[in-house]
Design an enzyme around this catalytic site. Structure first.
Site, mmCIF file in Angstrom:
data_model
loop_
_atom_site.group_PDB
_atom_site.id
_atom_site.type_symbol
_atom_site.label_atom_id
_atom_site.label_comp_id
_atom_site.label_asym_id
_atom_site.label_seq_id
_atom_site.Cartn_x
_atom_site.Cartn_y
_atom_site.Cartn_z
ATOM 1 N N ASP A 1 -4.602 9.430 -3.599
ATOM 2 C CA ASP A 1 -5.887 10.123 -3.659
ATOM 3 C C ASP A 1 -6.128 10.591 -5.091
ATOM 4 O OD1 ASP A 1 -8.135 11.743 -3.334
ATOM 5 O OD2 ASP A 1 -7.422 12.633 -1.460
ATOM 6 N N HIS B 1 -8.679 8.353 -1.542
ATOM 7 C CA HIS B 1 -9.182 9.523 -0.814
ATOM 8 C C HIS B 1 -9.722 9.159 0.572
ATOM 9 C CE1 HIS B 1 -10.895 13.488 -0.213
ATOM 10 N NE2 HIS B 1 -12.096 12.971 -0.013
ATOM 11 N N SER C 1 -11.556 16.664 3.427
ATOM 12 C CA SER C 1 -12.315 16.771 2.189
ATOM 13 C C SER C 1 -13.118 18.070 2.197
ATOM 14 C CB SER C 1 -13.209 15.533 2.027
ATOM 15 O OG SER C 1 -13.680 15.404 0.713
#
Length: 343
Positions: free
Chosen positions: A292, A321, A139
């Site tokens: 995601d 995610h 991320s």
């Protein structure tokens, strides 16, 4: 064999020139190390945390890091640093501004993912680490790791980017902006106090959770089985998640780091995204998540397709995610296969 984790703090005394043109008059980075360097110093695993993570990687990635886990401190020298701007020991908006002797609060300078990578580079030099075997981030951590891989050139052998991208999309920026709007709507935001914006941060986290998970995950775990008009499970779940974060984080760091995420663009001032990716020298593995909703799998595929030595693998999970923090078995299989390709 018990491997102790060392928690330390690096103090950088010189001015840090930021991408925005602003300057930070020195900074501190809190970091942890586990394990020992080999004589050849070729076993460094450097892990970069996500938005609200910290340097205690064995806690938030317990299925991957730890004794007898994939990244084992009995075999590897594992480093994880708290990102600049975060409130777990590194310089952040609640730190004292050496110029005024008071907390920065709203005067803390804007940071980009390139600035965050630059701060980590100073720490690497301080630690005397000449090369990194594997640089790993997910991320926001994946964005920072990609920026750092560009800077490191041949000094990093493998770079593993999980659920991330080469340039932040309008979709992701939009999610982040709505969260900052929630913080701004808090009547305490604008006041010089550590808990300013706390209720707004609770709302921001609830909004974020809608992007971290997939609707199928909520349907499986938060569906009400009885008929009702109010008091839904998902409502209490999101409120709980908001309160949980607000009790351990602060709105100032959330604001700064979400802005840093928005800024991410590996190609800025480098001739564009594709050209910048083509200049990254390390072997790259990108890992996407099939469902995601925040960092689309196509964004991970884009990186793999435009670096000289890239490959893409995919996690299948209804979680969305957050699967990169949860799906340990799939991750271990993907990582093992990646390293075996060299054997």
């Amino acid at each position: 064999m018990i491997i102790d984790m060392a928690q330390e703090c690096y103090r950088h005394e010189e001015v840090l020139e930021l991408e925005s043109g602003e300057k930070l008059p020195g900074f501190e980075i809190a970091y942890t190390t586990q394990g020992h360097l080999t004589a050849a110093k070729d076993n460094v695993i450097w892990i970069v945390h996500a938005l609200t993570g910290d340097a205690n990687v064995q806690e938030w990635w317990s299925g991957i890091v730890g004794e007898d886990k994939f990244y084992d401190p009995t075999k590897h020298f594992i480093v994880c640093a708290n990102l600049l701007g975060s409130n777990y020991g590194s310089t952040n908006p609640l730190s004292n501004n050496p110029t005024t002797g008071k907390p920065y609060y709203y005067d803390f300078p804007n940071l980009s993912t390139r600035d965050l990578a630059k701060a980590l580079e100073h720490l690497r030099v301080h630690l005397g680490i000449s090369s990194i075997h594997s640089l790993v981030g997910g991320s926001l951590g994946g964005q920072v790791a990609l920026e750092w891989a560009y800077i490191l050139k041949e000094k990093v052998k493998h770079t593993i980017i999980l659920a991330s991208n080469a340039k932040t999309s309008p979709w992701t920026i939009g999610f982040n902006e709505t969260q900052r709007m929630a913080i701004e709507a808090d009547s305490t935001w604008g006041e010089n106090r550590p808990d300013a914006g706390k209720k707004g941060l609770e709302a921001a986290r609830a909004i974020a959770m809608l992007s971290y998970r997939h609707p199928q995950d909520f349907d499986a775990k938060q569906k009400d089985l009885d008929e009702k008009l109010d008091g839904f499970r998902i409502s209490s779940y999101l409120r709980y998640q908001g309160q949980k974060l607000a009790n351990r984080f602060n709105a100032f760091s959330y604001w700064i780091l979400s802005k840093a995420m928005d800024s991410h663009d590996i190609g800025r001032a480098r001739g564009g995204t594709e050209k910048a990716l083509s200049q990254i020298q390390s072997k790259i593995l990108t890992i996407g998540v099939d469902r995601d909703l925040l960092f689309l799998k196509e964004e991970s595929q884009f990186i793999a397709n435009h670096v000289p030595k890239g490959s893409y693998k995919e996690i299948s999970s209804r979680t969305g995610h957050d699967a990169f923090l949860i799906e340990y078995e799939q991750l271990q299989y993907i990582l093992r296969s990646f390293y075996l390709e060299e054997v």
